[in-house]
Design an enzyme around this catalytic site. Structure first.
Site, PDB file in Angstrom:
ATOM      1  N   GLU A  25      -3.363  10.603   2.279  1.00 48.59           N
ATOM      2  CA  GLU A  25      -4.636  10.751   2.977  1.00 48.59           C
ATOM      3  C   GLU A  25      -4.807  12.203   3.411  1.00 48.59           C
ATOM      4  O   GLU A  25      -3.906  12.784   4.018  1.00 48.59           O
ATOM      5  CB  GLU A  25      -4.693   9.832   4.195  1.00 48.59           C
ATOM      6  N   GLU A  51       0.842  -1.206   0.000  1.00 46.57           N
ATOM      7  CA  GLU A  51       0.000   0.000   0.000  1.00 46.57           C
ATOM      8  C   GLU A  51       0.871   1.248   0.000  1.00 46.57           C
ATOM      9  O   GLU A  51       1.910   1.298   0.663  1.00 46.57           O
ATOM     10  CB  GLU A  51      -0.902  -0.021   1.234  1.00 46.57           C
ATOM     11  N   TRP A  64     -10.658   8.456  14.238  1.00 50.57           N
ATOM     12  CA  TRP A  64      -9.233   8.786  14.395  1.00 50.57           C
ATOM     13  C   TRP A  64      -8.768  10.025  13.644  1.00 50.57           C
ATOM     14  O   TRP A  64      -7.733  10.605  13.989  1.00 50.57           O
ATOM     15  CB  TRP A  64      -8.368   7.603  13.930  1.00 50.57           C
ATOM     16  N   ASP A  91      -0.014   5.470   0.452  1.00 48.53           N
ATOM     17  CA  ASP A  91      -1.141   6.339   0.803  1.00 48.53           C
ATOM     18  C   ASP A  91      -0.815   7.822   0.723  1.00 48.53           C
ATOM     19  O   ASP A  91       0.236   8.260   1.195  1.00 48.53           O
ATOM     20  CB  ASP A  91      -1.579   6.094   2.263  1.00 48.53           C
ATOM     21  N   ARG A 119       6.884   4.505  19.456  1.00 46.55           N
ATOM     22  CA  ARG A 119       6.495   3.396  18.583  1.00 46.55           C
ATOM     23  C   ARG A 119       7.698   2.556  18.177  1.00 46.55           C
ATOM     24  O   ARG A 119       7.613   1.330  18.108  1.00 46.55           O
ATOM     25  CB  ARG A 119       5.809   3.934  17.320  1.00 46.55           C
TER      26      ARG A 119
END
Length: 347
Positions: A118, A114, A209, A116, A291
């Site tokens: 957005e 993928e 979100w 993206d 993260r």
């Protein structure tokens, strides 16, 4: 003064300088061949919420309280240049996600790729934000998100948004300004997207979100929300996802793709990209130690950026567009979550 230049100027003059900077530091417009909607795309979902123009050169995607909408390229491509001029909804757009992306989740459900772009809506008076991301071989646990603000209002006029994907690198563009480049390296392994993908465009309810970590929802009092697409570009070799080896024609197409003007970032464009990222990028996964205590292998760590982003590892993300077809605002919430943090400094 937090700016791209060192002169002391008034705010109106400064904004004018920014406009001229991004208008002229990148090279002249790319040499692109546009196609009509029917030459390259098919409806994906949304029925009457996908509205094509009478001449077939543009399309509108609408979100109302019943459904969003989307379209998909009629073929899959292994490497390519995917581009369109896009205009976003205005006024109150909190909770909205308009997505322009490539994916093969329907063909490779457990190991999809993928890329993206957005567009994330906002409350009245607050700007749209843009997020770029990529996944390879089903690596949805390793989101590679970056987020940016813009130097213009994307609801006022059309701007071109593009994704270049080759065997060597990936470049995301706004107009002719490269905003992000991912260079393939051996350490990325299968997490570099490498299987044929389709191009998608969608508008959907991402209230869980998209705006301030889900604090602000879509308000259907302002519906329908309309996004517009035109001047479509699909460059690449169409490929069957189950073919083990590409055809000879694809080798020729890939060579043309890698020699096109948009495949090389000139020194002036690289300078424009650096200034864009200094001024408008406000999150990068490379500096998110919460993260990724150990940065992912493609990350190039810049000390000044590391200091600037050291407290930004608290965003909430929507994850992969796995499954793709969001037929209603309720079904649109089934997206894979890459983070469960409740804090979002977007606002």
């Amino acid at each position: 003064m937090d700016c791209l230049c060192c002169w002391s100027v008034s705010k109106p003059s400064y904004l004018l300088l920014l406009f001229y900077f991004f208008s002229f530091t990148a090279k002249a417009a790319f040499n692109l061949s546009t196609i009509s909607f029917d030459e390259g795309y098919s409806p994906l979902f949304g029925d009457g919420n996908l509205v094509r123009s009478p001449d077939g050169r543009s399309a509108r995607l609408l979100l109302d309280r019943f459904t969003g909408a989307g379209f998909i390229s009629s073929r899959m491509y292994k490497y390519g240049f995917f581009s369109a001029n896009i205009k976003l909804p205005g006024y109150y757009t909190a909770g909205l996600c308009v997505a322009f992306y490539t994916s093969n989740a329907d063909a490779f459900k457990k190991n999809h790729d993928e890329l993206d772009i957005e567009f994330l809506g906002n409350t009245k008076g607050e700007p749209w934000r843009i997020q770029t991301n990529l996944y390879g071989n089903g690596s949805t646990g390793h989101g590679r998100e970056e987020r940016y603000r813009l130097w213009f209002d994307p609801s006022k006029e059309f701007h071109r948004y593009s994704i270049l994907w080759t065997a060597k690198n990936i470049i995301f563009y706004i107009d002719d300004v490269p905003i992000r480049e991912v260079i393939r390296n051996e350490e990325m392994g299968s997490e570099y997207p490498s299987k044929p993908m389709s191009l998608y465009a969608t508008i959907w309810d991402a209230s869980s979100w998209a705006t301030s970590g889900g604090k602000y929802k879509v308000n259907y009092k302002f519906a329908p929300f309309v996004s517009e697409f035109k001047d479509f570009v699909l460059e690449g070799c169409s490929s069957d996802p189950i073919e083990e080896f590409p055809s000879f024609d694809c080798y020729e197409t890939d060579a043309r793709l890698e020699s096109a003007d948009y495949a090389t970032i000139t020194p002036r464009q690289r300078s424009a990209m650096r200034r864009f990222r200094q001024r408008y990028m406000y999150y990068s996964y490379c500096y998110d130690a919460l993260r990724y205590p150990v940065p992912l292998p493609e990350c190039v760590m810049i000390p000044s950026e590391k200091e600037r982003f050291r407290d930004t590892g608290r965003l909430k993300f929507g994850g992969s567009h796995q499954g793709g077809r969001r037929r209603s605002r309720r079904r649109g919430r089934g997206r894979v979550q890459a983070s469960t943090s409740e804090y979002d400094p977007d606002m």
